[in-house]
Design a protein around this motif. Structure first.
Motif, mmCIF file in Angstrom:
data_model
loop_
_atom_site.group_PDB
_atom_site.id
_atom_site.type_symbol
_atom_site.label_atom_id
_atom_site.label_comp_id
_atom_site.label_asym_id
_atom_site.label_seq_id
_atom_site.Cartn_x
_atom_site.Cartn_y
_atom_site.Cartn_z
ATOM 1 N N ARG A 43 0.792 -1.360 -0.036
ATOM 2 C CA ARG A 43 -0.093 -0.213 0.041
ATOM 3 C C ARG A 43 0.869 1.251 0.070
ATOM 4 O O ARG A 43 0.675 2.200 -0.721
ATOM 5 C CB ARG A 43 -0.942 0.000 1.274
ATOM 6 N N GLY A 47 1.054 3.873 -3.200
ATOM 7 C CA GLY A 47 0.921 5.311 -3.053
ATOM 8 C C GLY A 47 1.957 6.269 -3.468
ATOM 9 O O GLY A 47 1.808 7.302 -4.204
ATOM 10 N N THR A 51 1.598 8.936 -6.704
ATOM 11 C CA THR A 51 1.619 10.119 -6.490
ATOM 12 C C THR A 51 3.251 10.485 -7.179
ATOM 13 O O THR A 51 3.230 11.741 -7.694
ATOM 14 C CB THR A 51 2.171 10.208 -4.931
ATOM 15 N N LEU A 100 -2.509 8.327 4.770
ATOM 16 C CA LEU A 100 -3.559 8.519 3.810
ATOM 17 C C LEU A 100 -3.273 7.300 2.816
ATOM 18 O O LEU A 100 -4.509 6.629 2.452
ATOM 19 C CB LEU A 100 -3.232 9.960 2.910
ATOM 20 N N PHE A 101 -1.916 6.912 2.469
ATOM 21 C CA PHE A 101 -2.137 5.728 1.703
ATOM 22 C C PHE A 101 -2.961 4.505 2.168
ATOM 23 O O PHE A 101 -3.382 3.761 1.357
ATOM 24 C CB PHE A 101 -0.684 5.433 1.235
ATOM 25 N N GLN A 102 -2.460 4.475 3.502
ATOM 26 C CA GLN A 102 -3.111 3.179 4.082
ATOM 27 C C GLN A 102 -4.561 3.273 4.312
ATOM 28 O O GLN A 102 -5.431 2.184 4.026
ATOM 29 C CB GLN A 102 -2.521 3.245 5.514
ATOM 30 N N LYS A 103 -5.110 4.499 4.249
ATOM 31 C CA LYS A 103 -6.424 4.594 4.126
ATOM 32 C C LYS A 103 -7.123 4.458 2.872
ATOM 33 O O LYS A 103 -8.061 3.813 2.491
ATOM 34 C CB LYS A 103 -6.865 5.898 4.901
ATOM 35 N N TRP A 104 -6.568 4.995 1.890
ATOM 36 C CA TRP A 104 -7.007 5.006 0.464
ATOM 37 C C TRP A 104 -6.870 3.738 -0.113
ATOM 38 O O TRP A 104 -8.046 2.979 -0.926
ATOM 39 C CB TRP A 104 -6.302 5.799 -0.426
ATOM 40 N N PHE A 105 -5.808 2.847 0.160
ATOM 41 C CA PHE A 105 -5.747 1.669 -0.328
ATOM 42 C C PHE A 105 -5.899 0.534 0.702
ATOM 43 O O PHE A 105 -5.341 -0.423 0.574
ATOM 44 C CB PHE A 105 -4.267 1.532 -1.013
ATOM 45 N N SER A 106 -6.758 0.686 1.553
ATOM 46 C CA SER A 106 -7.022 -0.293 2.522
ATOM 47 C C SER A 106 -7.436 -1.526 2.305
ATOM 48 O O SER A 106 -7.031 -2.384 2.811
ATOM 49 C CB SER A 106 -8.241 0.213 3.654
ATOM 50 N N ARG A 107 -8.164 -1.774 0.933
ATOM 51 C CA ARG A 107 -8.459 -3.016 0.477
ATOM 52 C C ARG A 107 -7.321 -3.998 0.047
ATOM 53 O O ARG A 107 -7.490 -5.050 -0.469
ATOM 54 C CB ARG A 107 -9.513 -3.124 -0.449
#
Length: 110
Positions: A43, A47, A51, A100-107
């Motif tokens: 993840r 990200g 970016t 944010l990367f952890q949250k955005w790509f949590s799946r």
């Protein structure tokens, strides 16, 4: 996440930072294992790479040597931080955008 999962996942976590193809390889190789350490670093690297490409496209429109140099230094530091974190067995998000990367790509990697 236990120490055995971290030790098993260090190699793929490192590979995920090498190139965008390394991120894809780490993602697919972790699909069966579901190692949370590999998932975390996949993840982070995804990200960073996305970016990198988006900001690289924006920076390419700016005709400034200073902007380009700052861009390269910024991403070099972030990628080195991620690689050192992966090889050190730490699940530490990269500065500024890692959470944010952890949250955005949590799946990814779950």
């Amino acid at each position: 996440m236990n120490q055995q999962e971290i030790n098993e996942g260090k190699t793929l976590a490192f590979v995920s930072y090498l190139t965008i193809i390394g991120t894809i390889i780490a993602y697919f190789m972790n699909n069966d294992k579901k190692n949370p350490f590999i998932g975390f670093h996949t993840r982070q690297s995804l990200g960073l790479w996305l970016t990198y490409f988006v900001l690289g496209w924006v920076i390419s429109a700016v005709d400034s040597w200073y902007a380009t140099l700052a861009f390269w230094i910024f991403f070099s530091v972030l990628f080195i931080f991620g690689i050192v974190s992966a090889l050190g067995g730490k699940s530490q998000p990269v500065p500024l955008l890692g959470d944010l990367f952890q949250k955005w790509f949590s799946r990814i990697g779950q």
